[in-house]
Design an enzyme around this catalytic site. Sequence first.
Site, short mmCIF file in Angstrom:
data_model
loop_
_atom_site.label_atom_id
_atom_site.label_comp_id
_atom_site.label_asym_id
_atom_site.label_seq_id
_atom_site.Cartn_x
_atom_site.Cartn_y
_atom_site.Cartn_z
N CYS A 18 0.85 -1.17 0.00
CA CYS A 18 0.00 0.00 0.00
C CYS A 18 0.90 1.23 0.00
O CYS A 18 2.09 1.13 0.25
CB CYS A 18 -0.89 0.04 1.25
SG CYS A 18 -2.00 -1.36 1.42
N GLY A 46 -0.59 0.26 -4.98
CA GLY A 46 -1.92 -0.28 -4.74
C GLY A 46 -2.93 0.31 -5.69
O GLY A 46 -2.97 1.53 -5.86
N ASN A 120 0.43 1.07 5.95
CA ASN A 120 1.08 0.17 5.00
C ASN A 120 1.82 -0.88 5.80
O ASN A 120 2.68 -0.55 6.61
CB ASN A 120 2.05 0.95 4.11
CG ASN A 120 2.96 0.08 3.26
OD1 ASN A 120 4.09 0.44 2.97
ND2 ASN A 120 2.48 -1.08 2.86
N GLY A 121 1.48 -2.15 5.59
CA GLY A 121 2.14 -3.22 6.32
C GLY A 121 1.15 -4.27 6.78
O GLY A 121 -0.04 -4.21 6.45
N CYS A 254 12.54 -3.91 3.66
CA CYS A 254 12.19 -5.02 2.75
C CYS A 254 13.05 -4.97 1.49
O CYS A 254 13.06 -3.96 0.77
CB CYS A 254 10.72 -4.89 2.38
SG CYS A 254 10.20 -5.97 1.03
N TYR A 260 11.77 -4.63 -6.72
CA TYR A 260 10.58 -4.56 -7.57
C TYR A 260 9.59 -3.47 -7.19
O TYR A 260 9.06 -2.77 -8.05
CB TYR A 260 9.87 -5.92 -7.57
CG TYR A 260 8.58 -5.96 -8.35
CD1 TYR A 260 8.57 -5.77 -9.74
CD2 TYR A 260 7.36 -6.18 -7.73
CE1 TYR A 260 7.38 -5.81 -10.46
CE2 TYR A 260 6.17 -6.22 -8.44
CZ TYR A 260 6.19 -6.03 -9.80
OH TYR A 260 5.03 -6.07 -10.51
N SER A 301 10.04 -3.88 -15.24
CA SER A 301 10.83 -4.03 -14.02
C SER A 301 12.21 -4.62 -14.24
O SER A 301 13.11 -4.46 -13.42
CB SER A 301 10.06 -4.87 -13.00
OG SER A 301 9.66 -6.10 -13.59
N ASP A 363 14.93 -10.54 -15.92
CA ASP A 363 13.77 -10.11 -15.15
C ASP A 363 14.24 -9.82 -13.72
O ASP A 363 15.30 -10.30 -13.30
CB ASP A 363 12.68 -11.18 -15.16
CG ASP A 363 11.30 -10.61 -14.87
OD1 ASP A 363 11.20 -9.39 -14.60
OD2 ASP A 363 10.31 -11.36 -14.92
N ASP A 364 13.44 -9.07 -12.98
CA ASP A 364 13.86 -8.71 -11.62
C ASP A 364 13.65 -9.86 -10.64
O ASP A 364 14.37 -9.99 -9.66
CB ASP A 364 13.11 -7.47 -11.14
CG ASP A 364 11.63 -7.74 -11.01
OD1 ASP A 364 11.17 -8.00 -9.90
OD2 ASP A 364 10.93 -7.70 -12.04
N CYS A 400 6.02 -13.92 2.37
CA CYS A 400 6.22 -12.71 3.17
C CYS A 400 5.01 -12.55 4.09
O CYS A 400 3.88 -12.80 3.69
CB CYS A 400 6.34 -11.49 2.27
SG CYS A 400 6.39 -9.94 3.19
N CYS A 450 15.28 -6.86 5.25
CA CYS A 450 14.47 -8.05 5.48
C CYS A 450 14.58 -8.92 4.24
O CYS A 450 14.21 -8.50 3.14
CB CYS A 450 13.01 -7.68 5.74
SG CYS A 450 11.95 -9.14 5.93
N CYS A 453 11.94 -13.72 2.55
CA CYS A 453 11.40 -14.48 1.41
C CYS A 453 12.49 -15.28 0.70
O CYS A 453 12.18 -16.21 -0.06
CB CYS A 453 10.69 -13.55 0.44
SG CYS A 453 11.70 -12.20 -0.19
#
Length: 468
Positions: A18, A46, A120-121, A254, A260, A301, A363-364, A400, A450, A453
């Site tokens: 978000c 978002g 956001n989170g 993150c 991305y 991306s 690609d990313d 995540c 972080c 993932c």
Amino acid sequence: MNFNLVLDPSNDKFKEECGVFGVYANEDIDVSSLIYYGLYALQHRGQESAGIAVANGEKVDIHKGMGLITEAFSKENLEALKGFAGIGHVRYSTSGDTRIENAQPLLSKSKLGSIAMAHNGTLVNADVIRELLEDGGHVFHTSIDSEVIANLIARGAKKGIERAIFDAIQAIRGSFAMVILTEDKLIGVRDPHGIRPLCLGKFDNGYILASESCALDAVGAELVRDIEPGEIIIIDKNDIKSYKYSENTQCQTCAFEYIYFARPDSTIDGLDVHESRVRAGEELFNEYKIEADIVIAVPDSGIPAAIGYSKVSGIPYDTGFIKNRYVGRTFITPSQEIREKAVSVKLNPLKVNVNGKRVVLIDDSIVRGTTSKHLVESLRKAGAKEVHFLVASPIVKFPCYFGIDTPYRSELIGAKKSIEEIREAMGADTLGYLSMNGMYRCFKKDSGYCVGCFNGIYPVSTPIEGAK
């Protein structure tokens, strides 16, 4: 198979979280329009709903709508929101359904007056706190964990807004970058690990809080600094105050913000997003020195990393896919009969550039792997002699829990298959992922992010995934 997954490479990505934006003006300006344009710059974070709340010293007015910011607001909606401070939110649902009740900001009444909040989170202990609050008589109107925070703040209202927020955030665990609006204050809060981004900006006679610095640029404000992990910032007519509510803080932004999510023209926690992506391509060449005729990207991306790979390898970079930018969110899924013929609605190879050539495709990231096979196949049909697929991030093996809509682990191709098995499934001549060390070199330091993932080690203890 879901045809939209085949069509659209964005469906093979982690979904955005978000975006939040807040303004406090010490002069008479059109605050709602300023927030509108700030949210427009954060639209990539978002696209499901948008909302703006504005305070005028006596009350807080709000408008929310579904869809893009341009769909959710009319000129009349903005003109009805008058005040000197306000907050806004663009939402992608990471918790709770996609419906207007779950759109933010959330507006609540308390002994302190009206309070609006945009978040956001994701909280990892939201369900536990929700249950305790419900047992105590609180009624919830949404299914989002942001309302848990709003209720905690309202519960402590008699202590004053600063103490109420301080107590509320002591109880929650997870990721949160929040903007909170009272009738006369704008407040920003960032979680103790700084997982989700939040920055402070300044314009002629006021301040701005935003998820990304690109939103400051969009409204002519300058970046002052990032809000620190574990920091509360309070802005009112008198001054701007900062408090640290947690001593045990370590910035762990993150990693996917740089890979991305964030817009390339943003700077987050001192790191230029575009530069880090270009460096990822340079690091890919250090790890995979492939002999080829052309470097191409999965747009948009993968473009910075492809430019970086081309720069250090000396292999020319050029356009490999043409993107149809007008395939909307309500694209009609065609019949089975048409599916095989319409495989290139979203991306189509540029045959003149790839025919007869050895191609490095960059690609990313790869999450599900649903579109990678299609991209390789389409390049071969366009005449590519070889297709070497390089990914500008490590292998995604874990979900995540901190504000990104990720698939269950069983859907992550990197959790189920070896690199060789993935390469074979997608039909590429080579498949290479950026190493963790390579990623850290792009970030210029080997900690402070972080990366749960990738390695399953998270800054905050997470729910047990069970059968996911």
